[in-house]
Design an enzyme around this catalytic site. Structure first.
Site, PDB file in Angstrom:
ATOM      1  N   TRP A 174       0.834  -1.204   0.000  1.00 30.24           N
ATOM      2  CA  TRP A 174       0.000   0.000   0.000  1.00 30.24           C
ATOM      3  C   TRP A 174       0.874   1.261   0.000  1.00 30.24           C
ATOM      4  O   TRP A 174       0.694   2.164  -0.813  1.00 30.24           O
ATOM      5  CB  TRP A 174      -0.900  -0.039   1.232  1.00 30.24           C
ATOM      6  CG  TRP A 174      -1.948   1.012   1.332  1.00 30.24           C
ATOM      7  CD1 TRP A 174      -2.386   1.844   0.336  1.00 30.24           C
ATOM      8  CD2 TRP A 174      -2.719   1.322   2.504  1.00 30.24           C
ATOM      9  NE1 TRP A 174      -3.374   2.669   0.823  1.00 30.24           N
ATOM     10  CE2 TRP A 174      -3.597   2.370   2.137  1.00 30.24           C
ATOM     11  CE3 TRP A 174      -2.752   0.822   3.803  1.00 30.24           C
ATOM     12  CZ2 TRP A 174      -4.499   2.916   3.048  1.00 30.24           C
ATOM     13  CZ3 TRP A 174      -3.656   1.364   4.714  1.00 30.24           C
ATOM     14  CH2 TRP A 174      -4.516   2.400   4.338  1.00 30.24           C
TER      15      TRP A 174
ATOM     16  N   GLY B 198      -7.012  -6.719   3.409  1.00 27.12           N
ATOM     17  CA  GLY B 198      -6.757  -5.287   3.586  1.00 27.12           C
ATOM     18  C   GLY B 198      -7.667  -4.650   4.619  1.00 27.12           C
ATOM     19  O   GLY B 198      -8.065  -3.508   4.482  1.00 27.12           O
TER      20      GLY B 198
ATOM     21  N   SER C 258      -1.730 -12.064   8.713  1.00 21.81           N
ATOM     22  CA  SER C 258      -1.413 -11.761   7.315  1.00 21.81           C
ATOM     23  C   SER C 258      -0.179 -12.566   6.876  1.00 21.81           C
ATOM     24  O   SER C 258      -0.152 -13.151   5.793  1.00 21.81           O
ATOM     25  CB  SER C 258      -1.154 -10.256   7.177  1.00 21.81           C
ATOM     26  OG  SER C 258      -0.873  -9.934   5.851  1.00 21.81           O
TER      27      SER C 258
ATOM     28  N   HIS D  29      13.132  -3.660   4.853  1.00 21.95           N
ATOM     29  CA  HIS D  29      12.586  -4.271   6.079  1.00 21.95           C
ATOM     30  C   HIS D  29      13.642  -4.236   7.196  1.00 21.95           C
ATOM     31  O   HIS D  29      13.410  -4.763   8.281  1.00 21.95           O
ATOM     32  CB  HIS D  29      12.233  -5.743   5.833  1.00 21.95           C
ATOM     33  CG  HIS D  29      10.983  -5.977   5.024  1.00 21.95           C
ATOM     34  ND1 HIS D  29       9.806  -5.325   5.250  1.00 21.95           N
ATOM     35  CD2 HIS D  29      10.739  -6.839   4.004  1.00 21.95           C
ATOM     36  CE1 HIS D  29       8.880  -5.764   4.403  1.00 21.95           C
ATOM     37  NE2 HIS D  29       9.423  -6.674   3.625  1.00 21.95           N
TER      38      HIS D  29
HETATM   39  P1  A3P Z   1      -4.047  -8.774   4.970  1.00 20.07           P
HETATM   40  O1  A3P Z   1      -3.308 -10.058   4.785  1.00 20.07           O
HETATM   41  O2  A3P Z   1      -4.458  -8.528   6.387  1.00 20.07           O
HETATM   42  O3  A3P Z   1      -5.171  -8.606   4.036  1.00 20.07           O
HETATM   43  P2  A3P Z   1       2.637  -6.063   2.966  1.00 20.07           P
HETATM   44  O4  A3P Z   1       2.294  -5.231   1.791  1.00 20.07           O
HETATM   45  O5  A3P Z   1       3.506  -5.376   3.973  1.00 20.07           O
HETATM   46  O6  A3P Z   1       3.125  -7.406   2.566  1.00 20.07           O
HETATM   47  O7  A3P Z   1       1.261  -6.280   3.762  1.00 20.07           O
HETATM   48  C1  A3P Z   1       0.242  -7.019   3.178  1.00 20.07           C
HETATM   49  C2  A3P Z   1      -1.056  -6.628   3.844  1.00 20.07           C
HETATM   50  O8  A3P Z   1      -1.469  -5.340   3.365  1.00 20.07           O
HETATM   51  C3  A3P Z   1      -2.168  -7.587   3.492  1.00 20.07           C
HETATM   52  O9  A3P Z   1      -3.028  -7.578   4.630  1.00 20.07           O
HETATM   53  C4  A3P Z   1      -2.785  -6.901   2.282  1.00 20.07           C
HETATM   54  O10 A3P Z   1      -4.090  -7.325   1.994  1.00 20.07           O
HETATM   55  C5  A3P Z   1      -2.744  -5.453   2.740  1.00 20.07           C
HETATM   56  N1  A3P Z   1      -2.825  -4.490   1.642  1.00 20.07           N
HETATM   57  C6  A3P Z   1      -2.302  -4.598   0.388  1.00 20.07           C
HETATM   58  N2  A3P Z   1      -2.613  -3.531  -0.340  1.00 20.07           N
HETATM   59  C7  A3P Z   1      -3.364  -2.725   0.440  1.00 20.07           C
HETATM   60  C8  A3P Z   1      -4.014  -1.457   0.233  1.00 20.07           C
HETATM   61  N3  A3P Z   1      -3.952  -0.828  -0.927  1.00 20.07           N
HETATM   62  N4  A3P Z   1      -4.695  -0.929   1.263  1.00 20.07           N
HETATM   63  C9  A3P Z   1      -4.773  -1.549   2.454  1.00 20.07           C
HETATM   64  N5  A3P Z   1      -4.192  -2.758   2.714  1.00 20.07           N
HETATM   65  C10 A3P Z   1      -3.491  -3.323   1.723  1.00 20.07           C
END
Ligand code: A3P
Length: 320
Positions: A73, A288, A158, A128
């Site tokens: 995101w 998300g 997640s 990270h």
């Molecule tokens: P969930 O597994 O709870 O749905 P990262 O990008 O750090 O790997 O984190 C992934 C998490 O961010 C996932 O959470 C994913 O669905 C969520 N995510 C990805 N894109 C997003 C967006 N545009 N807005 C909000 N959450 C998002």
């Protein structure tokens, strides 16, 4: 000359790797305890190169996250904030044809793949790596660091989904109980989670002009407000007139979970990640949502994580 250069680095990292405490990882890799955090082999190789040779430029922006805290995101949001003209030319927006991870490289993986020249050409990068282990030049004036953190219960759930999706079909799934135990002990890549968050939190208190600290849940609740704060922090504020406000809304809408996860590139595309084979882009989009972990975790697990978070964050006045 290049071979000698690589050889010198290889020898260096192999020697360091051989003496560090290690754990078996979740996929095929190992984790090594380095400078107080658990680091996958490929990441450690990249990090050692970065710590020696990375030189940040004053205009660089570094997004930092603990995995599964909103990296995808924020990569999209920062890319769009800093390339906002692409919003006015929607057909030319690079995010329509590339996943955010392809447009914003993760430093340690880039360095592992490019040991001779570990600085990506992009000025917007991601890591990270915990704050204390970052290459020193990223802490110099001018270089902006944006950190996003998320409720550890949602981070754990997640991550558990993510790693099970990456596991080869033939291998057994990881149970949630096992994932919980490892997460609680901090024995996951870049863990312990709490140290990771606090490292950046302390830096943001000490150098607020250099380190921006943001909570996933707050961004979900007030995306326009925080997007404006982010742009201002980066020295690229939106105008406060009607046009500026409308642009902020368009940026937020474009980077929303609903929009990004429905783009063809993220529904059906894939990209290669150093240390992995190819990852399907849809793996980075699941729910998300805030609080989805309550659909998976036992009450005692949630209470335990809440208690550790409360205790760890309270003394540094950080909102759990
Ligand atoms: P969930 O597994 O709870 O749905 P990262 O990008 O750090 O790997 O984190 C992934 C998490 O961010 C996932 O959470 C994913 O669905 C969520 N995510 C990805 N894109 C997003 C967006 N545009 N807005 C909000 N959450 C998002």
């Amino acid at each position: 000359e290049q071979t000698l250069f690589n050889k010198e680095k290889e020898d260096d990292s192999d020697q360091i790797l051989s003496v560090l405490p290690r754990e078996r990882g979740w996929l095929s890799e190992h984790f090594h305890l380095y400078q107080g955090f658990w680091c996958p082999t490929i990441v450690l190789k990249g990090l050692l190169i970065l710590q020696k040779h990375f030189r940040a430029q004053p205009s660089d922006i570094l997004l930092a996250t603990y995995p599964k805290s909103g990296t995808t995101w924020l990569k999209a949001l920062l890319f769009t904030i800093t390339n906002r003209t692409c919003i006015s030319h929607p057909d030319q927006n690079p995010l329509l044809t590339a996943n955010p991870h392809e447009l914003v490289p993760t430093l340690e993986l880039y360095a592992a793949a490019n040991p001779v020249n570990p600085k990506p050409p992009n000025s917007l990068m991601h890591t990270h790596i915990p704050y204390n282990s970052l290459p020193e030049s990223t802490k110099s004036p001018g270089c902006h660091i944006v950190y996003v953190y998320r409720d550890p219960k949602d981070v754990l759930v997640s991550w558990w989904h993510f790693v099970n999706k990456l596991k080869p079909e033939a291998e057994p799934r990881i149970s949630l109980a096992e994932a919980f135990e490892k997460f609680s002990k901090g024995a996951l890549p870049f863990g312990p989670y709490w140290n990771h968050v606090l490292g950046y939190w302390k830096a943001s208190i000490e150098w607020p002009e250099r380190v921006f600290f943001l909570r996933y849940e707050d961004l979900k609740k007030e995306p326009c407000f925080h997007t404006k704060r982010l742009a201002k922090f980066l020295g690229q504020p939106f105008t406060t007139d009607k046009e500026g406000e409308s642009l902020v809304s368009k940026v937020v809408e474009f980077c929303s979970f609903k929009n990004l996860s429905n783009l063809d590139v993220n529904k059906t595309g894939s990209h290669s990640v150093v240390g992995f084979r190819v990852i399907e882009n849809k793996t980075f989009f699941r729910e998300g949502q805030v609080g989805d972990s309550q659909n998976y975790l036992e009450r005692e697990m949630m209470d335990h994580l809440d208690q550790v978070t409360e205790e760890s964050f309270k003394k540094f006045h950080l909102k759990a």
